[in-house]
Write a protein that holds these residues in place. Structure first.
Motif, PDB file in Angstrom:
ATOM      1  N   HIS A  86     -22.342  21.327 -21.847  1.00 51.68           N
ATOM      2  CA  HIS A  86     -22.956  22.644 -22.056  1.00 51.68           C
ATOM      3  C   HIS A  86     -23.759  22.662 -23.350  1.00 51.68           C
ATOM      4  CE1 HIS A  86     -22.831  26.926 -23.456  1.00 51.68           C
ATOM      5  NE2 HIS A  86     -23.345  27.073 -22.258  1.00 51.68           N
TER       6      HIS A  86
ATOM      7  N   LYS B  91     -27.692  12.058 -14.893  1.00 56.09           N
ATOM      8  CA  LYS B  91     -28.138  13.222 -14.107  1.00 56.09           C
ATOM      9  C   LYS B  91     -29.662  13.347 -14.187  1.00 56.09           C
ATOM     10  CE  LYS B  91     -28.031  17.820 -12.991  1.00 56.09           C
ATOM     11  NZ  LYS B  91     -27.840  18.327 -11.691  1.00 56.09           N
TER      12      LYS B  91
ATOM     13  N   HIS C 223     -26.891  21.547 -20.450  1.00 57.99           N
ATOM     14  CA  HIS C 223     -26.739  21.331 -19.002  1.00 57.99           C
ATOM     15  C   HIS C 223     -25.549  22.111 -18.474  1.00 57.99           C
ATOM     16  CE1 HIS C 223     -29.655  18.072 -18.018  1.00 57.99           C
ATOM     17  NE2 HIS C 223     -29.725  18.084 -19.331  1.00 57.99           N
ATOM     18  N   GLU C 224     -25.583  22.338 -17.174  1.00 61.05           N
ATOM     19  CA  GLU C 224     -24.506  23.098 -16.566  1.00 61.05           C
ATOM     20  C   GLU C 224     -23.420  22.178 -16.037  1.00 61.05           C
ATOM     21  OE1 GLU C 224     -24.264  26.656 -14.044  1.00 61.05           O
ATOM     22  OE2 GLU C 224     -26.437  26.302 -13.915  1.00 61.05           O
ATOM     23  N   ALA C 225     -22.222  22.374 -16.505  1.00 67.14           N
ATOM     24  CA  ALA C 225     -21.090  21.583 -16.011  1.00 67.14           C
ATOM     25  C   ALA C 225     -19.944  22.519 -15.689  1.00 67.14           C
ATOM     26  CB  ALA C 225     -20.651  20.574 -17.062  1.00 67.14           C
ATOM     27  N   ILE C 226     -19.123  22.109 -14.743  1.00 66.73           N
ATOM     28  CA  ILE C 226     -17.937  22.905 -14.424  1.00 66.73           C
ATOM     29  C   ILE C 226     -16.751  21.961 -14.277  1.00 66.73           C
ATOM     30  CG2 ILE C 226     -18.556  22.912 -11.947  1.00 66.73           C
ATOM     31  CD1 ILE C 226     -17.151  25.706 -11.836  1.00 66.73           C
TER      32      ILE C 226
ATOM     33  N   ALA D 270     -16.745  19.359 -20.440  1.00 65.78           N
ATOM     34  CA  ALA D 270     -17.662  20.368 -19.875  1.00 65.78           C
ATOM     35  C   ALA D 270     -18.370  21.120 -21.010  1.00 65.78           C
ATOM     36  CB  ALA D 270     -16.897  21.338 -18.971  1.00 65.78           C
TER      37      ALA D 270
ATOM     38  N   SER E 261     -26.643  13.030  -8.600  1.00 64.13           N
ATOM     39  CA  SER E 261     -25.622  14.072  -8.745  1.00 64.13           C
ATOM     40  C   SER E 261     -24.391  13.399  -9.344  1.00 64.13           C
ATOM     41  CB  SER E 261     -25.243  14.645  -7.390  1.00 64.13           C
ATOM     42  OG  SER E 261     -26.295  15.405  -6.871  1.00 64.13           O
TER      43      SER E 261
ATOM     44  N   ALA F 225     -20.383  22.725  -5.839  1.00 60.97           N
ATOM     45  CA  ALA F 225     -20.845  22.762  -7.231  1.00 60.97           C
ATOM     46  C   ALA F 225     -22.011  21.802  -7.438  1.00 60.97           C
ATOM     47  CB  ALA F 225     -19.698  22.427  -8.180  1.00 60.97           C
TER      48      ALA F 225
ATOM     49  N   ARG G 106     -24.854  21.552 -10.470  1.00 60.31           N
ATOM     50  CA  ARG G 106     -23.998  21.370 -11.640  1.00 60.31           C
ATOM     51  C   ARG G 106     -23.455  19.948 -11.742  1.00 60.31           C
ATOM     52  NH1 ARG G 106     -20.549  26.852 -10.781  1.00 60.31           N
ATOM     53  NH2 ARG G 106     -21.429  27.985 -12.543  1.00 60.31           N
TER      54      ARG G 106
END
Ligand code: ASP
Ligand code: MG
Length: 420
Positions: free
Chosen positions: A86, A30, A90-93, A82, A35, A124, A129
Motif C-alpha cells: 500500500h 505485477k 498499490h492495492e493489496a489485500i 499488505a 497477477s 480479488a 489487487r
C-alpha cells in the motif's frame, strides 16, 4: 493475465526493511504484467518463539490451542506486507488461510489440505489487487484453525498455485536454489538448475531443507511447476518439474542429511505374526511419524525392532514404546538421539548398479560406521553417528564427483540411457 504465486519465507520477511524489499519485488512482478498472489511465513524466528512460549506454560500443550497460537505469526506478516505494498501506491489485500478457504482435516499441528476454495483469491485478482495469503494455516470444515506442520507455508503456496491455476509457484528463500549438498558443509556444492519431482521428494524427505516435503508431493500430484530461488538476488534458482525423456539425467543428483531424528529400539519382542502391526499401529495412533524400520534376525523366538522418529515426536514415541513393551511382554526399549541419516539421491540409480557399493566404500574409507541402511529405487540412506555426519556428506559428495556437472561413478559400469 498469467498468475504467479510467490512464497516468501521467514527470513525474507524477517525485518521491516526486508518486508519493504519483498513488497518492491512483488510490485515489480505485477508491473511486469502478472497477477500476483504472495504467500508468506511468520517473520524470522517468530514461530520458534511461539513454540517456546507454549512450552513455558505447558510442556504438552493441547494441539488445538497450539494451532490457535502458531497461526498468529503469519497473520502479522500478511498485514505488514499488505501495508508495505500500500505504501508503494498499490492495492493489496491480505487473507488468513481460513479466509481463502484452505480446508484441512482435523490433524492439528500437521493438518493436511483437503480443498482450496480459491474464489476469494480469484475475485480479488480480477479486481486488480495483489493478494497476500497467510502460509501454514487452514481451517477444518467445522471452523477450527489448523496448521500444516513446520515449514508448511511452502505447501500453502503450492496448493494456492494449484487452486488458481498459476503458471508457476516461486518459492523465495535465503538460499539461491537446491544444491548438490548443503553448501555450509560442502563449500564446493553446486546449484542444480532443474530436478524432477521424484528426486526432489527424496531429497526433501532426506533432510534437504530448501523445500518442504509435503509441498513437493502436492506439486507433483497437481503438476505445479516450482521455482525455488533467492529473495536477495534476481538469479534463477532451481526448477522442480516433471522430467521429460529428453532431459539428461544425472546418476546422482545430491547428498542430503538429517540429524533431527532419533532411533528407538524395542528389545526382545516375541517373533510372531502381528507384533510389528501392533508396534506401528500404536505409534501411528499416537501421531508418531515413523521413518526407517529395521527388524533384526530372530534369536530364540524374540527379535529387536528399531525405527527412527523425528526428535519432535520423541516424547510421544517414548510413552508409546513403554506401553508397547508392556503389551507385548518385550524386554525394554532404548533411545539413541545422537544418530543422523545421510542419503544419496539420484534417478540414474535405477539403471546403474553399484551405487550403493560405492557409497558404503566411500563411508568406510572416511572411517564412518553404518548403523542402519534403507533404500528406495532412487535413494540409499545410511544411519550414522551424528558426530560423523558432516564427514559422511563430504566423503559422498567427493566420491561421486558432485562438484562438477559431470557425475562420475568409479565402480559403475555404464548402463545405457536412463528410462524416464
Ligand atoms: N512459520 C511456520 C514455521 O516456521 C511455517 C513456515 O515458515 O513455513 O514452520
Ligand atoms: Mg539426532
Amino acid at each position: 493475465m498469467a498468475i504467479i504465486v510467490q512464497k516468501y519465507g521467514g527470513t525474507s520477511v524477517g525485518t521491516p526493511d526486508r518486508i519493504r524489499a519483498v513488497a518492491s519485488r512483488i510490485v515489480a512482478a505485477k508491473e511486469a504484467g502478472a497477477s500476483i498472489v504472495a504467500v508468506v511465513s511468520a517473520m524470522g524466528d517468530v514461530t520458534d518463539e511461539l513454540v517456546a512460549l507454549a512450552a513455558a506454560v505447558d510442556p504438552e500443550p493441547p494441539e488445538r490451542e497450539m494451532d490457535m497460537l502458531l497461526a498468529t505469526g503469519e497473520q502479522v506478516s500478511i498485514a505488514l506486507l499488505a501495508m508495505a505494498i500500500h505504501a508503494l501506491g498499490h492495492e493489496a489485500i491480505s487473507f488468513t488461510g481460513p479466509q481463502v478457504g484452505i480446508v484441512t482435516d482435523h490433524g492439528h499441528t500437521k493438518a493436511k489440505i483437503l480443498e482450496v476454495r480459491a474464489d476469494r483469491v480469484r475475485d480479488a485478482l480480477d479486481a486488480g489487487r495483489i493478494v497476500i495469503v497467510a502460509g501454514f494455516q487452514g481451517t477444518t470444515a467445522d471452523g477450527a484453525i489448523t496448521t500444516l506442520g513446520r515449514g508448511g507455508s511452502d505447501t500453502t503456496a503450492v496448493a494456492v498455485a494449484a487452486g488458481v491455476g498459476a503458471a508457476v509457484c516461486e518459492i523465495y528463500t535465503d538460499v539461491d536454489g537446491v544444491y548438490t549438498a548443503d553448501p555450509r558443509v560442502v563449500p564446493s556444492a553446486r546449484k542444480i538448475d532443474e530436478i524432477s519431482y521424484e528426486e526432489m521428494l527424496e531429497l526433501a524427505a532426506s533432510g534437504a531443507g530448501v523445500l518442504n516435503l509435503r509441498s513437493v508431493e502436492f506439486a507433483r500430484n497437481h503438476g505445479v511447476a516450482v521455482h525455488c530461488r533467492s529473495s536477495f538476488t534476481d538469479a534463477p534458482g532451481t526448477l522442480v518439474k516433471e522430467v521429460d525423456g529428453s532431459m539428461e539425467q544425472a546418476i546422482i543428483s545430491g547428498v542430503a542429511y538429517d540429524a533431527s531424528e532419533a532411533k528407538v529400539t524395542i528389545r526382545d519382542v516375541p517373533d510372531r505374526p502381528g507384533v510389528a502391526a501392533t508396534v506401528f499401529t500404536r505409534m501411528a495412533d499416537a501421531n508418531v511419524n515413523v521413518d526407517m524400520i529395521i527388524q533384526n534376525v530372530s534369536e530364540a523366538g524374540t527379535t529387536d525392532i528399531s525405527f527412527t522418529v523425528p526428535e519432535t515426536d520423541l516424547t510421544r514415541a517414548r510413552r508409546t514404546a513403554a506401553a508397547v513393551v508392556a503389551e507385548l511382554c518385550a524386554r525394554d526399549f532404548t533411545v539413541d538421539e545422537s544418530i543422523a541419516k545421510v542419503s544419496l539421491v539420484g534417478a540414474g540409480m535405477k539403471t546403474h548398479p553399484g551405487v550403493a557399493a560405492q557409497m558404503f566404500r566411500a563411508l568406510s574409507d572416511a572411517g564412518v560406521n553404518i548403523d542402519l541402511i534403507s533404500t528406495s529405487t532412487i535413494r540409499v540412506t545410511c544411519v550414522v553417528d551424528g558426530d560423523q555426519v558432516h564427514t559422511a556428506v563430504r566423503a559422498l559428495h567427493d566420491s561421486f564427483g558432485l562438484e562438477s556437472a559431470e557425475v562420475t561413478t568409479d565402480s559403475v559400469p555404464g548402463c545405457g540411457e536412463g528410462e524416464r
